[in-house]
Structure formats: structure tokens, C-alpha cells
Design a protein around this motif. Structure first.
Motif, short mmCIF file in Angstrom:
data_model
loop_
_atom_site.label_atom_id
_atom_site.label_comp_id
_atom_site.label_asym_id
_atom_site.label_seq_id
_atom_site.Cartn_x
_atom_site.Cartn_y
_atom_site.Cartn_z
N VAL A 1 0.84 -1.20 0.00
CA VAL A 1 0.00 0.00 0.00
C VAL A 1 0.88 1.25 0.00
N ASN A 2 0.24 2.37 -0.29
CA ASN A 2 0.95 3.65 -0.26
C ASN A 2 2.14 3.64 -1.22
N GLY A 3 1.90 3.13 -2.43
CA GLY A 3 2.94 3.08 -3.44
C GLY A 3 4.14 2.23 -3.05
N ARG A 4 3.90 1.14 -2.36
CA ARG A 4 4.91 0.17 -1.88
C ARG A 4 5.76 0.72 -0.74
N LYS A 5 5.37 1.85 -0.18
CA LYS A 5 6.10 2.40 0.96
C LYS A 5 5.51 1.88 2.27
N GLY A 6 4.31 1.33 2.22
CA GLY A 6 3.63 0.87 3.42
C GLY A 6 3.17 2.04 4.27
N CYS A 7 2.48 1.73 5.32
CA CYS A 7 1.96 2.77 6.22
C CYS A 7 2.59 2.67 7.61
N GLY A 8 3.41 1.67 7.84
CA GLY A 8 4.13 1.55 9.10
C GLY A 8 3.27 1.15 10.28
N GLU A 9 3.88 1.21 11.44
CA GLU A 9 3.24 0.77 12.68
C GLU A 9 1.98 1.55 13.04
#
Length: 173
Positions: free
Chosen positions: A54-62
């Protein structure tokens, strides 16, 4: 069921493919919705996988929905709550997890921002909880399920709205 996000082409790939007239989509590896033994063995594996796309393969983190909410509650419900509820409560928790992960898979696109991912994730909660039978559970099962949600998560506007819709639907019968 699997999760396959479409990721927009990266600039280098676009330059190479632009000579062909179009930028082809890059498909991410699939994430598998928990089922069978995975419901108890690795209930949050889907969300760990999905966060990478998600988020352009950057992920959204914890703090993002996949890890900060989906993973956290999949594991909490299946590892901490599941053993302490009735058989009906266990069936509900299993169905609900599959429903929430399937709705996420179907409703989230890899190019979505973390805010959009969160909105899509929370939007599935009322339907999944209701379709999975929350209203039919005895109070002894409902109480630990609702009490498992952290106070700061209850304060999230999308979560508060979801809980209100669930309670109203159950009260309406």
C-alpha cells in the motif's frame, strides 16, 4: 483468496517502456487471506504482507491501518480472545477475520495513500461484524470482543462510527 495490488510504474521503468507507447503495470506478489490453520497460527500475516504494497509500496508503518490496526487486532482477537469465548464466539471471530481481510483485499489499491487505506479498512467493519453474526452472540462473548479495542483506537472517528453502526443494527434487531 489472494491480494494483488497494482503498483504504478517507477520512472526508470516508464522510460524503458515509453518507447513501447505505454507504461505497463507492475503486479505485486499476492497476500493470502487467513483461513484454516492460519486463522490461529498466523492471523495477521495477511496484514504484514499487505502493508508492503500500500501507499505506493512504501507501506503505512506501525501507525497505519494494516499494521497498527489490522495486524494488531487480528492477533489479539485470535490469540487472546478466541480461547476465552464460546464456540459461537470462535465461529464469529474466524468469519469476521476472513471477511475483514477479504474486504481489505477487494477494497484497497496499492496506490492508495495511508489515509485512504485506513478509510477503506474501517469502512468494512460494520458489514463484516454484522454479516459474521455479532448481534447473535451472547453478552459473555460480545463483552470481551468490544473491550479488546484500545481506548485510543475507539477515539478514531472512523472506528467510533463503525461501532455505532454495529450497535444500532443489533438494537434494531
Amino acid at each position: 483468496a489472494t491480494l494483488a495490488f497494482s503498483i504504478p510504474c517507477m520512472p526508470t521503468f516508464w522510460v524503458l517502456s515509453s518507447a513501447l507507447g505505454a507504461c505497463a503495470e507492475v503486479k505485486a506478489p499476492a497476500c493470502t487471506v487467513a483461513d484454516g490453520a492460519a486463522l490461529l497460527d498466523d492471523p495477521g500475516g495477511f496484514y504484514r504482507c499487505a502493508d508492503g504494497y500500500v501507499n505506493g509500496r512504501k507501506g503505512c508503518g506501525e501507525q497505519g491501518y494494516p499494521l497498527g490496526y489490522g495486524l494488531k487486532y487480528a492477533e489479539r482477537f485470535m490469540w487472546e480472545i478466541y480461547p476465552d469465548v464460546s464456540e459461537a464466539g470462535q465461529v464469529f471471530l474466524s468469519r469476521n477475520l476472513v471477511c475483514l481481510q477479504t474486504a481489505f483485499k477487494d477494497g484497497v489499491d496499492g496506490a492508495m495513500s495511508c489515509d485512504e487505506v485506513s478509510k477503506a479498512g474501517f469502512a468494512a467493519h460494520p458489514g463484516c461484524y454484522l454479516d459474521s453474526g455479532i448481534c447473535d452472540l451472547p453478552f459473555a462473548d460480545k463483552a470481551p470482543i468490544f473491550l479488546a479495542v484500545d481506548a485510543q483506537d475507539l477515539a478514531h472517528p472512523a472506528q467510533a462510527g463503525a461501532i455505532e453502526r454495529i450497535i444500532e443494527a443489533c438494537a434494531a434487531g
